[in-house]
Design a protein around this motif. Structure first.
Motif, PDB file in Angstrom:
ATOM      1  N   ALA A   1       0.824  -1.213   0.000  1.00 59.53           N
ATOM      2  CA  ALA A   1       0.000   0.000   0.000  1.00 59.53           C
ATOM      3  C   ALA A   1       0.858   1.262   0.000  1.00 59.53           C
ATOM      4  O   ALA A   1       1.643   1.486   0.915  1.00 59.53           O
ATOM      5  CB  ALA A   1      -0.916  -0.008   1.222  1.00 59.53           C
ATOM      6  N   LYS A   2       0.687   2.028  -1.059  1.00 54.39           N
ATOM      7  CA  LYS A   2       1.409   3.303  -1.134  1.00 54.39           C
ATOM      8  C   LYS A   2       0.626   4.386  -0.403  1.00 54.39           C
ATOM      9  O   LYS A   2      -0.574   4.533  -0.604  1.00 54.39           O
ATOM     10  CB  LYS A   2       1.559   3.724  -2.598  1.00 54.39           C
ATOM     11  N   ALA A   3       1.318   5.139   0.388  1.00 52.59           N
ATOM     12  CA  ALA A   3       0.648   6.195   1.153  1.00 52.59           C
ATOM     13  C   ALA A   3      -0.111   7.155   0.239  1.00 52.59           C
ATOM     14  O   ALA A   3      -1.256   7.520   0.522  1.00 52.59           O
ATOM     15  CB  ALA A   3       1.660   6.953   1.994  1.00 52.59           C
ATOM     16  N   THR A   4       0.501   7.529  -0.867  1.00 50.04           N
ATOM     17  CA  THR A   4      -0.149   8.524  -1.728  1.00 50.04           C
ATOM     18  C   THR A   4      -1.415   7.997  -2.413  1.00 50.04           C
ATOM     19  O   THR A   4      -2.193   8.768  -2.956  1.00 50.04           O
ATOM     20  CB  THR A   4       0.813   9.047  -2.817  1.00 50.04           C
ATOM     21  N   ASP A   5      -1.609   6.688  -2.408  1.00 45.90           N
ATOM     22  CA  ASP A   5      -2.837   6.131  -2.965  1.00 45.90           C
ATOM     23  C   ASP A   5      -3.964   6.105  -1.938  1.00 45.90           C
ATOM     24  O   ASP A   5      -5.065   5.642  -2.235  1.00 45.90           O
ATOM     25  CB  ASP A   5      -2.601   4.686  -3.440  1.00 45.90           C
ATOM     26  N   HIS A   6      -3.664   6.551  -0.735  1.00 45.28           N
ATOM     27  CA  HIS A   6      -4.662   6.426   0.337  1.00 45.28           C
ATOM     28  C   HIS A   6      -4.902   7.729   1.088  1.00 45.28           C
ATOM     29  O   HIS A   6      -5.229   7.721   2.274  1.00 45.28           O
ATOM     30  CB  HIS A   6      -4.221   5.328   1.314  1.00 45.28           C
TER      31      HIS A   6
END
Length: 462
Positions: A121-126
RNA sequence: GGCACCAUAGCCAAGCGGUAAGGCAGAGGCCUGCAAAGCCUUUACCCCCGGUUCAAAUCCGGGUGGUGCCUCCA
């Protein structure tokens, strides 16, 4: 029965997952720089845990974050974001930097036989999940807004500090963190930072443009993928006092219940008896070790030789020992692969039981390795080879592809070297020892090792 | 200053109440023309001082030493 040491209770506890599918959250890398071998030790620990759970018959649902925003340089909440800093220094966009170091990271962990968690999980996707999370905390009264950020109000959260067992008031007295006058408590941490116009990473939020704090990402993403309460949360010991403490505060405040059942932490790797860290500049990378002639798996073996909760002092002497050991382990593996003896079922069971007991006792891999060595001293047999491959499901040393040292000898011997070797061989046949030794020295000079056997010789690059 | 953890052979390292796993290095031997590799054999009373116990490396107390955290860090 699997026992794991829970940092929260400071005890080995029997592991009881909520379901057959074990949920695991592992703190992953902040991709603004290369991972060093100390970082990688922690992922080897994570890998051993995952392999052990799988070995014990559980299904895994693991999440690992890729932090590509929001990790400030300081917990004073005023430091620059790591990604932003790297971006500025390297004159590349944060996305480019994150993509580059992320790919290097996955290359490294692959080389070390570290399995990739099911969900990355990429932070910028969340960002939206994080905003929702902050909103939730604000609604419940656990957060407040100031001119520069949304802060978590630790005064509202009972039990802050229970993981690290640090007395907050004692800490504050000598704190090096400057007091931000708008904060209600010096240890209140930013959930969301407001950004000024020229900040390169920012997103729209109910509080204007900004970017998330570091701690919120793990809570938001684990909630999304693993639900309210997860079984195991892993990370390095350095995360205990701040990052994980804050995660507990956020998540328990929002959910109103325990959100992590088992907290597991991997100890640090030291170098030359002291701390290793990027900021001290005394780190090594896996590719740097390779350049020096150490295969990645030799480093894995090095790590496996110590328990994950013990500090491990990295030295090249130790790595040499690991490299030699692993080579001999491969040679033994080959012997058993072609072994003609029979090993009794009782003997197999004995070793198997010992091994399983070791790994289930809080991942006692050093002990498990010792059992493998002892087992390999039995007369060579294919049964032992098969059992060793079972063990390797945990160890991850690629025993199945182990080669005899001479099997891997490269055929690319230069003609001139071959010629000298031939000359030496005839000198040796004629018992001209002086000449034979002289030519062997020549070969040594050229970097080749000549090994005599009864009626042939082999050349090896030394 | 506060909080933890650790202290086992030259090095790394298990063991967690019943008289010390394993690996590396070293030593001796076999093999070899000599080597290398390989094989066999071999190397510790567990930091110190008290205490508990029939019994302690293992538990308790007190020292000494080391490392980490309390600042970003795996």
């Amino acid at each position: 029965m699997l026992k794991l040491y829970n940092t929260l209770s400071r005890e080995k506890e029997e592991f009881k997952p909520q379901a057959l599918e074990v949920t695991i959250y592992s703190c992953g890398p902040t991709v603004y720089n290369y991972a060093h071998i100390g970082n990688l030790r922690t992922y080897i620990f994570m890998d051993i845990l995952r392999r052990t759970l799988a070995f014990d018959g559980y299904n895994l649902k693991g999440v690992m974050n890729i932090t590509d925003v929001g990790h400030l340089l300081s917990d004073a909440d005023d430091g620059e974001d790591k990604m932003v800093k790297a971006s500025r220094e390297m004159k590349k966009t944060p996305e480019e930097i994150a993509a580059f170091y992320t790919s290097v990271f996955f290359k490294d962990i692959k080389a070390l036989n570290i399995g990739t968690p099911e969900i990355i999980a990429k932070a910028t996707d969340h960002i939206q999940e994080m905003i929702d999370y902050v909103c939730g905390l604000l609604e419940k009264g656990f957060a407040y807004e100031t001119s520069d950020a949304i802060y978590f109000d630790i005064g509202k959260f009972e039990g802050y500090g229970k993981l690290s067992r640090l007395n907050l008031d004692d800490q504050i007295a000598g704190a090096r963190v400057e007091v931000n006058s708008e904060k209600r408590h010096p240890a209140d941490f930013a959930l969301w930072k407001k950004a000024d116009k020229n900040h390169i990473m920012q997103w729209a939020s109910p509080w204007g443009m900004g970017y998330p704090g570091w701690h919120i990402e793990c809570s938001a993403m684990s909630k999304k993928y693993l639900g309210k309460t997860l079984d195991i949360h892993t990370g390095g010991v350095d995360h205990i006092p701040v990052h994980h403490e804050n995660e507990i505060a956020q998540s328990e405040a929002l959910e109103g219940c325990k959100t992590v059942n088992y907290w597991l932490h991997g100890e640090f790797m030291l170098v030359d008896g002291g701390k290793m860290s990027k900021s001290l500049g005394n780190t090594y990378r896996i590719d740097q070790l390779e350049e020096k002639g150490y295969p990645p798996l030799a480093f894995r073996y090095f790590c496996l030789n110590a328990h994950y909760r013990k500090k491990l002092n990295f030295t090249f002497e130790g790595l040499d020992a690991a490299k030699v050991s692993l080579g001999r382990l491969y040679a033994l593996t080959c012997k058993h692969r072609g072994g003609a003896n029979k090993t009794s079922a009782e003997t197999l069971k004995k070793y198997s039981d010992e091994f399983v007991d070791a790994i289930n006792d809080d991942l006692n891999i050093p002990l498990a390795l010792g059992i493998l060595w002892t087992m390999f001293k039995e007369p060579e047999s294919k049964e032992l080879y098969s059992l060793a491959l079972e063990f390797d499901k945990i160890l991850g040393l690629s025993l199945a592809t182990a080669k005899q040292p001479d099997e891997s000898a490269e055929p690319e011997i230069p003609e001139n070297v071959k010629a000298i070797a031939e000359e030496r061989w005839s000198a040796r046949i004629n018992k001209n020892w002086a000449e034979s030794d002289r030519l062997r020295n020549e070969l040594t000079q050229l970097g080749y090792l000549v090994i005599d056997s009864k009626d042939a010789y082999t050349l090896k690059k030394s």
